[in-house]
Design a protein around this motif. Sequence first.
Motif, PDB file in Angstrom:
ATOM      1  N   ASP A 174       0.840  -1.211   0.000  1.00 62.02           N
ATOM      2  CA  ASP A 174       0.000   0.000   0.000  1.00 62.02           C
ATOM      3  C   ASP A 174       0.870   1.254   0.000  1.00 62.02           C
ATOM      4  O   ASP A 174       0.730   2.140  -0.859  1.00 62.02           O
ATOM      5  N   ALA A 175       1.804   1.346   0.926  1.00 62.10           N
ATOM      6  CA  ALA A 175       2.598   2.572   1.094  1.00 62.10           C
ATOM      7  C   ALA A 175       3.476   2.860  -0.108  1.00 62.10           C
ATOM      8  O   ALA A 175       3.584   4.007  -0.564  1.00 62.10           O
ATOM      9  N   LEU A 176       4.139   1.844  -0.644  1.00 65.47           N
ATOM     10  CA  LEU A 176       5.066   2.059  -1.752  1.00 65.47           C
ATOM     11  C   LEU A 176       4.368   2.605  -2.991  1.00 65.47           C
ATOM     12  O   LEU A 176       4.959   3.377  -3.768  1.00 65.47           O
ATOM     13  N   ILE A 177       3.110   2.244  -3.166  1.00 62.13           N
ATOM     14  CA  ILE A 177       2.379   2.691  -4.358  1.00 62.13           C
ATOM     15  C   ILE A 177       2.097   4.194  -4.321  1.00 62.13           C
ATOM     16  O   ILE A 177       1.752   4.801  -5.335  1.00 62.13           O
ATOM     17  N   ASN A 178       2.310   4.846  -3.159  1.00 58.74           N
ATOM     18  CA  ASN A 178       2.079   6.292  -3.105  1.00 58.74           C
ATOM     19  C   ASN A 178       2.911   7.044  -4.120  1.00 58.74           C
ATOM     20  O   ASN A 178       2.510   8.101  -4.605  1.00 58.74           O
ATOM     21  N   TYR A 179       4.100   6.512  -4.453  1.00 63.47           N
ATOM     22  CA  TYR A 179       4.963   7.191  -5.406  1.00 63.47           C
ATOM     23  C   TYR A 179       4.341   7.239  -6.795  1.00 63.47           C
ATOM     24  O   TYR A 179       4.651   8.123  -7.595  1.00 63.47           O
ATOM     25  N   LEU A 180       3.457   6.279  -7.061  1.00 64.97           N
ATOM     26  CA  LEU A 180       2.704   6.265  -8.320  1.00 64.97           C
ATOM     27  C   LEU A 180       1.422   7.081  -8.216  1.00 64.97           C
ATOM     28  O   LEU A 180       1.095   7.872  -9.103  1.00 64.97           O
ATOM     29  N   SER A 181       0.689   6.882  -7.114  1.00 69.10           N
ATOM     30  CA  SER A 181      -0.609   7.567  -6.991  1.00 69.10           C
ATOM     31  C   SER A 181      -0.430   9.080  -6.938  1.00 69.10           C
ATOM     32  O   SER A 181      -1.310   9.828  -7.385  1.00 69.10           O
ATOM     33  N   SER A 182       0.707   9.540  -6.425  1.00 64.48           N
ATOM     34  CA  SER A 182       0.970  10.980  -6.399  1.00 64.48           C
ATOM     35  C   SER A 182       1.044  11.573  -7.804  1.00 64.48           C
ATOM     36  O   SER A 182       0.768  12.755  -7.997  1.00 64.48           O
ATOM     37  N   LEU A 183       1.407  10.744  -8.776  1.00 65.84           N
ATOM     38  CA  LEU A 183       1.538  11.210 -10.166  1.00 65.84           C
ATOM     39  C   LEU A 183       0.263  11.019 -10.977  1.00 65.84           C
ATOM     40  O   LEU A 183       0.227  11.349 -12.164  1.00 65.84           O
TER      41      LEU A 183
END
Length: 578
Positions: A251-260
Amino acid sequence: MFVSKIRHIQALGARWSSSHYVTTPIFYVNAAPHIGHLYSAVIADAHCRYQRLRYPTTTVRLCTGTDEHGTKIQQAAAGHKVPVDQYCDEISARYRDVFKAASIAHDDFIRTTEQRHKQAVAHFWHRLKSRGHIYSAAYSGWYCVSDETFLTDSQLRLDESSGTRYSLESGHPVEWTEETNYMFRLSNFQDDVRHWVKQEARVRPAKFEKILLDTLSEPLPDVSVSRPANRVHWAIPVPNDDSQTVYVWLDALINYLSSLGYPNEEYLAYWPPAQQIIGKDILKFHGIYWPAFLLAAGLSPPQQLYVHSHWTVDGQKMSKSKHNVVDPVLAAKQYTMEGLRYFLLREGVAHSDGNFSHVKALRILNSELADTLGNLLSRACAKTLNPHQVYPASHVEHLPQLLQDLDAAKRLQEALLQLAGRCEQHYECNHFHLVADTVIATLHAANNFFECAKPWELKANGKTPDAQRLQTIIAMTMDALRLCGIVLQPMMPQLTSRLLDKLNVPSSERSWHHLNASFATGKQHNHQLDNQWSALLFQRIVEHQDKSTQEEQQQSSPSQSSKRSKTKKDQKAAKTIS
């Protein structure tokens, strides 16, 4: 030096894209922010500010935020007797406030409880599952609640007296857990991840590359990527299976994608990240799990992981039990937030733990910001020497004479000619402490020149030769201040802004290429100072003694008291003379 130049050239050559995406870790909201969290953010911010300064045509994007799911968040909220969502709102807001106070110029602050992130996680999960990388299986193993991860026997330490097992890495206790989870086929990507790690400058500093390669030398077990919802309910549900929640690290690591904006195609304008800045405690998750997840989803892993070490306080690990956790808000009240930024970047080195010491902070900030930088500005702007309050041009007949007569002038010229090149190499590697070393050495050269040139012995009376020599001395000194101010902008954006404002340097003339304009390169400045701004750049930090303590000292040592009084009078007289 030759090797560093080669790496510098390679770094420049790697800039094939017109975008430069940088991330901090998202910070876990089980506790309030401390200086270790701020350090991650300040590294990222200084890195991005340098990129914008050095490469003005590149679009730089910085993302930070908060990680808000998992067992520890449930426990922390319960401990504070507030609803979990309210607890997350409050702690996340504290991170925002600290970063705002510290001038962290992020382009996005993402929270894993946001709907856009939950949608990105669901899409990423479907992609992994549809490509055959996720399967369901009964799972048992040693689980660390604090670290929210399963550990192998080789990662544990057994306390013989209590029979309790602990994580070797974190020291936290583990418990035996048996449950049905969804598993990710991590073992299928071991060779690909090892190949990625081995690429030039993929993981920096190099010691962390070695740590990853050592871990990758042993077979990787598949990793559990879900938890039973009845145990970890404060998390994102697994798509199409409400009995399970998504593993907090996936969940947390995907933030780098969802931010974009992932999965919308707009994210491709910035992907992959140019640099992801993390603390050493989360190296495994970013250096093994994260590239494996990305490769499994058909995406490129980051171009570089930049890993920094931790901060101790007076040589001891920060912990609540020791009551030595440094709150950046409180620290800034004593050192100023700009001073705190400077100290962290000046004293911290990525490959080793830094030591936060009040004595050291006072010494560095007073010596370098107040005395070396601030005092030089005050002296160059003093009305006794600069009655017309100008940033003058050097006079053509006096500049060569000063360079010929004074070794200190030649040393200053040489320092200014080397300033941009040296600092560029250091900034490209995130070696902020070496940038500070170079700048302070240049300012020492400027202070030494000012002392040797003895401008106070020259009378500023119109257009006499003495007045022209004085103007040239001031011009050379202000050139040094201006160039050092430009170089230090990524590290101290607010303080350097005040410096450059005082020197009345237009905002359009504060870019990296303006470091080529000074007396050392034959280019001149000639304009009024901006008297709306004070020449007092950084107030010297003085610790005020308790009144009773002062009286005790005076009574026990009257001779010392009289000596201090005499010294102050001497210092005052010396200032009057100069």
